[in-house]
Design a protein around this motif. Structure first.
Motif, PDB file in Angstrom:
ATOM      1  N   PRO A   2       0.820  -1.209   0.000  1.00  0.00           N
ATOM      2  CA  PRO A   2       0.000   0.000   0.000  1.00  0.00           C
ATOM      3  C   PRO A   2       0.859   1.267   0.000  1.00  0.00           C
ATOM      4  O   PRO A   2       1.987   1.274   0.492  1.00  0.00           O
ATOM      5  CB  PRO A   2      -0.804  -0.108   1.292  1.00  0.00           C
ATOM      6  N   SER A   4       1.713   4.873   1.372  1.00  0.00           N
ATOM      7  CA  SER A   4       1.530   5.710   2.560  1.00  0.00           C
ATOM      8  C   SER A   4       1.388   7.137   2.037  1.00  0.00           C
ATOM      9  O   SER A   4       2.360   7.760   1.614  1.00  0.00           O
ATOM     10  CB  SER A   4       2.734   5.580   3.488  1.00  0.00           C
ATOM     11  N   ARG A 132      -7.795   4.584   5.607  1.00  0.00           N
ATOM     12  CA  ARG A 132      -7.178   3.736   4.601  1.00  0.00           C
ATOM     13  C   ARG A 132      -8.218   3.314   3.590  1.00  0.00           C
ATOM     14  O   ARG A 132      -9.408   3.257   3.888  1.00  0.00           O
ATOM     15  CB  ARG A 132      -6.501   2.522   5.231  1.00  0.00           C
ATOM     16  N   GLU A 141      -5.092  -3.672   0.902  1.00  0.00           N
ATOM     17  CA  GLU A 141      -4.973  -2.263   1.285  1.00  0.00           C
ATOM     18  C   GLU A 141      -4.264  -1.519   0.161  1.00  0.00           C
ATOM     19  O   GLU A 141      -3.154  -1.867  -0.223  1.00  0.00           O
ATOM     20  CB  GLU A 141      -4.195  -2.131   2.595  1.00  0.00           C
ATOM     21  N   LYS A 144      -2.928   4.283   2.602  1.00  0.00           N
ATOM     22  CA  LYS A 144      -3.183   4.617   4.001  1.00  0.00           C
ATOM     23  C   LYS A 144      -2.699   6.037   4.249  1.00  0.00           C
ATOM     24  O   LYS A 144      -1.661   6.450   3.716  1.00  0.00           O
ATOM     25  CB  LYS A 144      -2.455   3.633   4.924  1.00  0.00           C
TER      26      LYS A 144
END
Length: 193
Positions: A2, A4, A132, A141, A144
């Motif tokens: 994922p 950030s 998220r 995911e 986030k």
């Protein structure tokens, strides 16, 4: 892996998902900081009721619908809120908003996700706060965004999910705001469009 997200960053959700994306879940999580007890002896738990909401806007930036703890499903049935968590207790997502992108009305251009402290505490009293985005088809995911930051604000415009050239994209907004309810946050949402 994922992404950030950083404040202001924009991503293609479909690119992150590796193809067509039909459903996403916006998860919100937080913990209340321990509150020092009288005379600074020890600490005690406090309860903080953060509320996640999602407003749907048309291409003229007019609100068309809202999903929040008082209206758990959008009128077109494309967006569902899983319910109100009033304490932030537990691990993982404390509240979730599930969006079936394939069912979002054609007249909707943007979805604005906000969080507000219904109990009125500021974000200085909150830790481990995040939002998220999860691929609703496989629970992967995608991105986030850390919402933890000390400040006197009681709300935040978290993110915008929007259509651009027949593709769903996300903009991590992260703008501090004041208010306890989505109604208080409508001016901040419109500014974020």
């Amino acid at each position: 892996m994922p992404i950030s997200l950083q404040k202001g960053q924009k991503i293609s959700l479909e690119k992150e998902a590796g193809g067509t994306l039909t459903k996403i879940v916006m998860g919100l999580g937080w913990d209340a900081k321990k509150k020092k007890s009288f005379f600074g002896l020890g600490s005690k738990d406090q309860e903080i009721d953060l509320d996640a909401s999602c407003a749907l806007f048309d291409d003229q930036n007019r609100p068309m619908d809202i999903v929040y703890f008082g209206q758990l499903t959008s009128r077109d049935g494309s967006i569902n809120h899983t319910g109100d968590n009033r304490t932030g207790a537990g691990d993982g997502d404390d509240e979730q908003i599930i969006v079936d992108l394939s069912r979002v009305s054609a007249g909707v251009k943007s979805l604005i996700f906000v969080v507000s402290s219904f109990t009125g505490q500021s974000f200085a009293e909150i830790e481990n706060a995040f939002c998220r985005v999860i691929n609703g088809s496989n629970n992967q995911e995608l991105a986030k965004y850390d919402l933890s930051c000390n400040g006197s604000h009681t709300a935040m415009v978290m993110a915008k999910v929007y259509r651009h050239n027949n593709e769903w994209k996300m903009h991590a907004i992260g703008e501090n705001a004041a208010g306890r309810t989505f109604q208080d946050l409508l001016p901040a949402m419109v500014r974020a469009l």
